[in-house]
Enzyme design. Sequence first.
Site, short mmCIF file in Angstrom:
data_model
loop_
_atom_site.label_atom_id
_atom_site.label_comp_id
_atom_site.label_asym_id
_atom_site.label_seq_id
_atom_site.Cartn_x
_atom_site.Cartn_y
_atom_site.Cartn_z
N CYS B 86 0.81 -1.22 0.00
CA CYS B 86 0.00 0.00 0.00
C CYS B 86 0.84 1.27 0.00
O CYS B 86 0.33 2.36 -0.25
CB CYS B 86 -0.91 -0.01 1.22
SG CYS B 86 -1.50 -1.65 1.63
N HIS B 335 -8.20 3.46 -3.51
CA HIS B 335 -6.82 3.14 -3.10
C HIS B 335 -6.15 2.23 -4.12
O HIS B 335 -6.01 1.03 -3.88
CB HIS B 335 -6.87 2.50 -1.70
CG HIS B 335 -5.54 2.13 -1.13
ND1 HIS B 335 -4.36 2.76 -1.48
CD2 HIS B 335 -5.20 1.18 -0.21
CE1 HIS B 335 -3.36 2.21 -0.81
NE2 HIS B 335 -3.84 1.24 -0.04
#
Lengths: 146, 390
Positions: B86, B335
């Site tokens: 991430c 995201h």
Amino acid sequence: MTATIRLPYLLDFYPLQDEKYTRIHQFFTNLKVGRFTTTKCRDCEKLHWQPRAVCPDCGSENLEWVDLPKTGEVHAFTAMLLGAPMGFEKDLPFVMALVKLDGLDFKILSRVDGIKHEDCKIGMRLKFKTVTRDDGRVFFRFEPIG
Amino acid sequence: MRKVAIVGGGLAPFGVRQATWKELAQEAGGATFRDIKNLERKDVDSLFVGAAMPERFAFQSHVAPMVAEQVGVTPTKVITRTELACASGQSAIRMAYACIAAGLSDIALCIGVEKMNIPDPPEMQTSMACVLDREFDGVQGASAPPFFALCANRHMHDYGTTREQMAMVSAKNHHFSTTNPFAQFQKDIPVEKVLTSPMVAPPLRLFDCSGITDGAAGVVLTTAERAKEFTDTPMYILGSGQCSMGSNLANYKSFSTWFPLKEAAKEAYRSAKIGPGDLDLAEVHDCFTISEIMEYEDLGFCEKGKGGKFIEDGKSDLGGKIPINTRGGLLGTGHPLGATGIAQAIELMQQFRSSVPRQRLVDNAEIGMAHNLSGAANVHSILIYGRNPP
Ligand SMILES: [Zn+2]
């Protein structure tokens, strides 16, 4: 017994378990006879999770297999209700907990069988169990005591 | 060490895109060069590509040279991909920063890109779950939503954080994303709607979770000395911090305090010679609502255990103590793993330029933070940016 869906090796969460593939095959051999074990360093006495081939603290390969406590309590819990990976879709919903093993600092993540998430509580007592897939591979889970 | 600045950047729209991984990279490259008037493609000597798992999502490896070709650059100094799940996008910026500071590169392009929507959602979920320790935690069902649900369960138990407080984070960030045409979600999601959305991993519901997103973003870095050749409004890197502790969940010290975040923050503040009170705004990693609440605490914006109260009192909203996630955060904009850290940098740069829409503008902002966690929050990465040179 838990149903096995045959997946390509690199989409399958269950590790290959025999000595041809891993130096910790003893962990899985022990699971097959109901023992919950891990490695401990004979040189620096560090207890490892997960089981190791080499001690991360001192680099020793002089390790022994020791039994872990087979009871513990829920440190935190959740469940998977949506968004299962491949091979887990048929298992939904299932509960997971961080299990604080009695007498140790480890909080091992485990599936918890035989309970709904609505009935789970922090502090609830759990005991170890094993599951065997129909391809012979084995893993551990926990379940409520009593 | 040379001082470093970001001189411009651009985005590909985030969402469920009818475009391939390569095409998203092209869009981000195009938008980045359009933003930097005096920069020619041939001036770029290095390329850093933030991409978490193109092998899984696009069946493609060795992506850095592919991106170089897609966006039309020919790196002669450094070219590589950065992978930190991430935080892959922020990692690209960090590596470009390091190379420019050290003199290995003079002008570096960073492109972050992820294509996460694939025809088979369970296959996507499988890929996401292998970000954690697949053999011992993934096999038990752990992936991102259950992990952050465990943190939420424990944080509620330890500090009395409520479901409503978590929902307020989602409502705030979705409200900000109504001002962002690049966001995946551009509609208001009020608190009641968060609280009645489908349960994913109790106590987390659908609108407690960021989306599955396709997207890309790019920025260009150079020395602070040369920055004004390319823009009147460079954004300077003032400091950074990063910390990794553990991987298998059994080795975590706590699930309601993220110790590696506290360490990363300490180093970021030390290197930037500031404290949390000096920040005018922050982009923090709200992959789940509980994450933002824990980040208020462990970044030092409020006392430990008071993160729920912090959102409840509006302290992280516009006009509050520190506006957080003004572009809409991960909850509102989505995201795309490799792009997120770069999109955060672009938001701070546009805030410093006062070029964001009025409804989300933080007036006269001078210092901002971009934070990403990665995996099961065992790694935290922070960059501190400023409108003025360090
Ligand atoms: Zn040792």
